[in-house]
Design a protein around this motif. Structure first.
Motif, short mmCIF file in Angstrom:
data_model
loop_
_atom_site.label_atom_id
_atom_site.label_comp_id
_atom_site.label_asym_id
_atom_site.label_seq_id
_atom_site.Cartn_x
_atom_site.Cartn_y
_atom_site.Cartn_z
N GLY A 1 -3.05 -1.41 -4.36
CA GLY A 1 -4.25 -1.77 -3.62
C GLY A 1 -4.82 -3.06 -4.18
N ARG B 1 0.83 -1.21 0.00
CA ARG B 1 0.00 0.00 0.00
C ARG B 1 0.86 1.25 0.00
NH1 ARG B 1 -3.11 -3.38 3.53
NH2 ARG B 1 -2.17 -2.42 5.37
N GLN C 1 -7.35 3.98 -0.71
CA GLN C 1 -5.89 4.03 -0.65
C GLN C 1 -5.29 4.92 -1.74
OE1 GLN C 1 -4.31 2.43 1.84
NE2 GLN C 1 -6.31 1.72 2.56
#
Length: 501
Positions: free
Chosen positions: A82, A77, A153
């Motif tokens: 992701g 991440r 994210q």
């Protein structure tokens, strides 16, 4: 310019099993790249390596041209990767927002997370209640959490595993628009799907795995669904064989079935009426969370129903439990294969005993006939081509598609009078789906009544003689499938009733 992500010579061994065998993969910037293969081909192992959940036995990974070691999902991440998994990584006792918070900085205010979850879920047509506990959610709703969590994210590379399996055609179209927008922003998508028509529609390139090795690279737009399936399997995928036949007598009759929601976030069933005759397949379409779980629980006996509201071959069974209904000739396949249909840590023989102890002759004079049990499992494995890494493995050791074939197979080989199955081919490859669907058609052809609840409209249109839609706990009148189209059913799934076919 160097690829955004480049994996070279990736090998991953699990004892004697080589799951990835010198795999090369390059994902360019601003592209949607398909990763294709049968269940067990090595796709899940590869993407777990790219996301830091596993480490390669051999090989290298470069991110934006720089060699990297992805030691954990947190590191992935941090780089900008992701992922949305087919099997979800959620804490059931926590809320939607609390699960999302697990992948965000610890000092992010919960109010901010709840607001962002609500905003993104609305924006992408994936309804979620941020304060709702995960254990109350359907499989489809759990997948929505994973999609929204990944989008929060702000990734440069988003790995999606079967993202449209719980969406209506209209919602899938919206997701494709979103993916194209992400691509236009300079992001990349690694897209895993067994829906080959959608791969052809949205993917720029495809890498095909078979038995752990890369066997082909293709431009999906220059292929047909059949040619892509042939690359994945190594041979032609058999087409569904159906034969016209007159339906028999009423086997399952549901009349006036109303049940309150099991909890404050559940869906109440409202005056459900349904008849399934011997020799026919009736399909139920619907978005996850609209009453499918509640209807399955009522039909299977996991939840008692009012007197006379459910009849099997003329006998009222509303007060009977699962085992008693099985003894009357019913069989059930729930949508959640790992945890509901099968105990993850139990072996295949132990799982077969759980569902067949009262009907299959495995218990003799109070003792388990282990020979009969082993022979039965061997029959299921052979008939449904269940591929295993070793003899009698635990359920969790099988790939999703192979576990699904086992779960469906153990019920069909009992030759039930009635089979109720939810999401029969969710997340399985083309060959496995063909095996399962043909088995359902053949079972109906032998006189059984088959009820299929699915969110895959292509599947329902291929299988069903009649089709109904469940929305907000109400079931539409089943209509001949030939009189319906995808757009009509999709709108009904979305809550728009009374539309013209």
């Amino acid at each position: 310019m160097a690829p955004l992500l480049e994996a070279q010579g990736i090998v991953r061994r699990f004892g004697a099993l080589v799951a990835n065998d010198h795999v090369d993969l390059a994902v360019a910037r601003s592209e949607i790249h398909a990763l294709l293969g049968e269940n067990g081909a090595g796709k899940s192992t590869l993407v777990k390596i790219l996301y830091g959940l596993l480490q390669p036995s051999e090989g290298t990974i470069a991110w934006q041209g720089r060699p990297v070691t992805i030691a954990s999902p947190a590191e992935a991440r941090r780089l900008g990767i992701g992922m949305v998994f087919q099997h979800f990584s959620l804490f059931e006792a926590l809320t939607v927002a609390e699960n999302v918070a697990m992948s965000l900085p610890a000092d992010t205010p919960m109010a901010t997370i709840e607001a962002e979850v609500a905003r993104l879920s609305r924006a992408y047509g994936l309804p979620l209640e941020p304060k709702r506990e995960v254990w109350r959610l359907s499989v489809g709703e759990r997948q929505r959490i994973e999609i929204v969590r990944a989008l929060l994210q702000d990734p440069k590379l988003l790995i999606l595993d079967e993202p449209t399996s719980v969406l209506t055609p209209q919602e899938a179209d919206q997701l494709f628009v979103t993916l194209e927008a992400l691509k236009a922003e300079g992001r990349s998508i690694l897209y895993i799907s067994h829906k080959l028509d959608e791969v052809r529609r949205i993917c720029d390139r495809a890498t095909v795995l078979r038995l752990g090795k890369v066997v082909a690279a293709a431009n999906p737009r220059q292929e047909t669904a059949a040619s892509l399936a042939r690359l994945m399997v190594g041979s032609e995928v058999k087409e569904l064989r159906t034969a016209a036949h007159a339906p028999g007598t009423d086997r399952l009759v549901v009349q006036g079935l109303s049940l309150p929601a099991a909890d404050t976030h559940g869906t109440a069933l409202q005056d459900i009426a349904l008849t399934v005759r011997g020799g026919e397949i009736v399909g139920i379409a619907g978005i996850a969370g609209n009453g499918q779980d509640e209807l399955f629980a009522a039909l299977s006996g996991e939840r008692a129903s009012p007197h006379q509201s459910i009849r099997l071959d003329g006998r009222s069974v509303g007060a009977l439990g699962v085992t008693a209904r099985r003894r009357l000739g019913a069989a059930f396949v729930p949508e959640e294969r790992l945890g509901h249909a099968a105990a993850p840590g139990f072996t295949l023989t132990e799982n077969a005993l759980l569902s067949g102890h009262a009907t299959s002759g495995f218990i003799r004079r109070g003792l388990i006939d282990r020979g009969a049990l082993a022979d039965w499992v061997a029959r299921v494995v052979a008939a449904f081509d269940v591929r295993m890494s070793g003899p009698n493995p635990p359920a969790r050791a099988l790939s999703g598609g192979n576990l699904q074939k086992f779960v469906v197979g153990r019920e069909i080989l009992r030759e039930p009078k009635l089979l109720v199955v939810a999401q029969p081919t969710w997340g399985v490859d083309a060959a496995a789906a063909a095996t399962i669907r043909q088995a359902l058609v053949d079972l109906a052809g032998r006189g059984a009544a088959v009820l299929v609840a699915s969110q895959d409209l292509d599947e329902l249109f291929a299988l069903s003689d009649r089709l109904a839609v469940i929305s907000e706990g109400r079931l539409s009148e089943p209509r001949p499938t030939a009189t319906l189209d995808r757009e009509t059913v999709g709108l009904m799934m979305g809550g728009i009733h009374g539309v013209a076919a």
